[in-house]
Design a protein around this motif. Structure first.
Motif, PDB file in Angstrom:
ATOM      1  N   VAL A 168       0.844  -1.194   0.000  1.00  7.84           N
ATOM      2  CA  VAL A 168       0.000   0.000   0.000  1.00  7.84           C
ATOM      3  C   VAL A 168       0.879   1.243   0.000  1.00  7.84           C
ATOM      4  CG1 VAL A 168      -1.627   1.355   1.376  1.00  7.84           C
ATOM      5  CG2 VAL A 168      -1.924  -1.120   1.187  1.00  7.84           C
ATOM      6  N   LYS A 186      -1.871  -0.980  -3.956  1.00  9.42           N
ATOM      7  CA  LYS A 186      -2.945  -0.027  -3.712  1.00  9.42           C
ATOM      8  C   LYS A 186      -2.294   1.334  -3.478  1.00  9.42           C
ATOM      9  CE  LYS A 186      -6.085  -3.299  -3.609  1.00  9.42           C
ATOM     10  NZ  LYS A 186      -7.083  -3.476  -4.692  1.00  9.42           N
ATOM     11  N   ASN A 212      -2.961   5.446  -3.393  1.00  9.37           N
ATOM     12  CA  ASN A 212      -3.979   6.483  -3.305  1.00  9.37           C
ATOM     13  C   ASN A 212      -3.397   7.786  -2.762  1.00  9.37           C
ATOM     14  OD1 ASN A 212      -6.639   4.882  -3.846  1.00  9.37           O
ATOM     15  ND2 ASN A 212      -5.538   3.625  -2.354  1.00  9.37           N
ATOM     16  N   ARG A 252      -6.856   5.819   7.112  1.00 10.05           N
ATOM     17  CA  ARG A 252      -7.855   4.967   6.455  1.00 10.05           C
ATOM     18  C   ARG A 252      -7.283   4.319   5.192  1.00 10.05           C
ATOM     19  NH1 ARG A 252     -11.980   8.547   5.498  1.00 10.05           N
ATOM     20  NH2 ARG A 252     -11.348   8.917   3.351  1.00 10.05           N
ATOM     21  N   LEU A 253      -6.587   5.102   4.385  1.00 11.63           N
ATOM     22  CA  LEU A 253      -6.031   4.557   3.141  1.00 11.63           C
ATOM     23  C   LEU A 253      -4.808   3.683   3.396  1.00 11.63           C
ATOM     24  CD1 LEU A 253      -6.427   7.696   0.848  1.00 11.63           C
ATOM     25  CD2 LEU A 253      -7.613   5.505   0.595  1.00 11.63           C
ATOM     26  N   THR A 269      -4.511   1.629   5.838  1.00 12.03           N
ATOM     27  CA  THR A 269      -4.914   0.369   6.470  1.00 12.03           C
ATOM     28  C   THR A 269      -5.960  -0.404   5.671  1.00 12.03           C
ATOM     29  OG1 THR A 269      -6.565   1.578   7.798  1.00 12.03           O
ATOM     30  CG2 THR A 269      -4.387   1.255   8.776  1.00 12.03           C
ATOM     31  N   ILE A 270      -6.113  -0.076   4.395  1.00 12.00           N
ATOM     32  CA  ILE A 270      -7.062  -0.816   3.559  1.00 12.00           C
ATOM     33  C   ILE A 270      -6.578  -2.252   3.354  1.00 12.00           C
ATOM     34  CG2 ILE A 270      -7.965   1.197   2.330  1.00 12.00           C
ATOM     35  CD1 ILE A 270      -6.036   0.600   0.064  1.00 12.00           C
ATOM     36  N   ASP A 271      -7.531  -3.121   3.037  1.00 11.96           N
ATOM     37  CA  ASP A 271      -7.175  -4.506   2.772  1.00 11.96           C
ATOM     38  C   ASP A 271      -7.084  -4.740   1.268  1.00 11.96           C
ATOM     39  OD1 ASP A 271      -9.795  -4.691   1.831  1.00 11.96           O
ATOM     40  OD2 ASP A 271     -10.537  -5.680   3.631  1.00 11.96           O
ATOM     41  N   ASN A 331      -9.152  -5.618  -0.793  1.00 11.51           N
ATOM     42  CA  ASN A 331     -10.322  -5.165  -1.534  1.00 11.51           C
ATOM     43  C   ASN A 331     -10.446  -3.639  -1.556  1.00 11.51           C
ATOM     44  OD1 ASN A 331     -11.323  -7.839  -2.065  1.00 11.51           O
ATOM     45  ND2 ASN A 331     -11.985  -7.930   0.084  1.00 11.51           N
ATOM     46  N   GLY A 332      -9.463  -2.964  -1.007  1.00 13.28           N
ATOM     47  CA  GLY A 332      -9.510  -1.510  -0.942  1.00 13.28           C
ATOM     48  C   GLY A 332      -9.288  -0.858  -2.297  1.00 13.28           C
ATOM     49  N   PRO A 333      -9.492   0.458  -2.358  1.00 19.21           N
ATOM     50  CA  PRO A 333      -9.385   1.175  -3.630  1.00 19.21           C
ATOM     51  C   PRO A 333      -7.948   1.422  -4.050  1.00 19.21           C
ATOM     52  CG  PRO A 333      -9.753   2.724  -1.861  1.00 19.21           C
ATOM     53  CD  PRO A 333      -9.833   1.350  -1.241  1.00 19.21           C
ATOM     54  N   THR A 334      -7.769   1.784  -5.298  1.00 19.94           N
ATOM     55  CA  THR A 334      -6.481   2.272  -5.777  1.00 19.94           C
ATOM     56  C   THR A 334      -6.747   3.367  -6.806  1.00 19.94           C
ATOM     57  OG1 THR A 334      -4.278   1.627  -6.603  1.00 19.94           O
ATOM     58  CG2 THR A 334      -6.193   0.646  -7.701  1.00 19.94           C
TER      59      THR A 334
END
Length: 233
Positions: A127, A178, A180, A211-212, A214-216, A218-221
């Motif tokens: 990430v 990921k 962001n 928040r960004l 610690t995304i898993d 399935n999180g956004p990119t």
């Protein structure tokens, strides 16, 4: 335990981000231009520090080698280090000021990615969070109802717009990561100044960063987010 590195982590948003990630069980390294200030901050936080100046190619490479030797991988990179250039007015802007701001805010991210992508590739879920600003959002600065539309800072605003495009291009070019951008908003740090502009505390500004970070899987990119969610590029 996931491993995070935060540039400019000895103060301000970087320090508060480190504090929050540590509280959530992450292993954190803070990068600091000054080894002394970095060690002081790391002692207060209860984490590790690495000397890291994003404007210095050798410093960045040495930091990457340090993390390689200590951990063998990096799970989360938070490109937080940034400078304002003093928010010099357009009329008074000089090439030297623009170069200085871009050297940290833009080229610093490129240096970090060049040296740390190999370490991120060793992570099962890499990430990257680029700390940007609504002042670099075309949608925000052209909306007369926003605070961002009232600010005129050629070097800083344009550098953060460049961070947005870096984020998109890295996200496209590195699809297994990921990547962001986060807008912390106006916060009470030495980058912005005191609370005279109704800025919020850094502990609130880190909300989208954490928040960004610690995304898993399935999180956004390739997104740009503030504390409330997606904001316009």
């Amino acid at each position: 335990m996931r491993i995070a590195l935060i540039t400019g982590g000895n103060k301000g948003l970087g320090f508060e981000t480190a504090k929050e990630l540590i509280s959530q069980g992450y292993k954190v390294y803070i990068g600091s231009r000054s080894s002394e200030r970095g060690q002081e901050a790391a002692a207060e936080l209860g984490c590790s520090c690495v000397q890291l100046d994003v404007t210095d190619e050798q410093s960045v490479q040495q930091a990457a080698q340090f993390i390689q030797e200590k951990e063998g991988r990096l799970d989360i990179l938070i490109n937080n280090a940034g400078i304002s250039g003093g928010f010099t007015t357009t009329r008074d802007m000089t090439m030297d000021i623009v170069k200085e701001v871009y050297n940290t805010n833009v080229f610093g991210i490129v240096r970090m990615m060049t040296s740390f992508v190999p370490l991120l590739e060793q992570s099962e879920q890499p990430v990257v969070v680029n700390v940007s600003s609504g002042l670099g959002s075309f949608g925000m600065v052209t909306n007369p109802e926003t605070m961002e539309s009232k600010v005129n800072s050629l070097a800083y605003c344009s550098s953060k717009s460049a961070v947005s495009m870096l984020t998109l291009q890295y996200a496209k070019g590195l699809p297994d990561m990921k990547i962001n951008a986060a807008d912390p908003g106006a916060t009470n740090t030495d980058l912005v100044g005191d609370a005279s502009n109704n800025a919020k505390p850094a502990s609130e500004g880190v909300i989208p960063i954490v928040r960004l970070a610690t995304i898993d899987a399935n999180g956004p990119t390739g997104t740009f987010e503030d504390g409330n969610g997606i904001i316009p590029w």
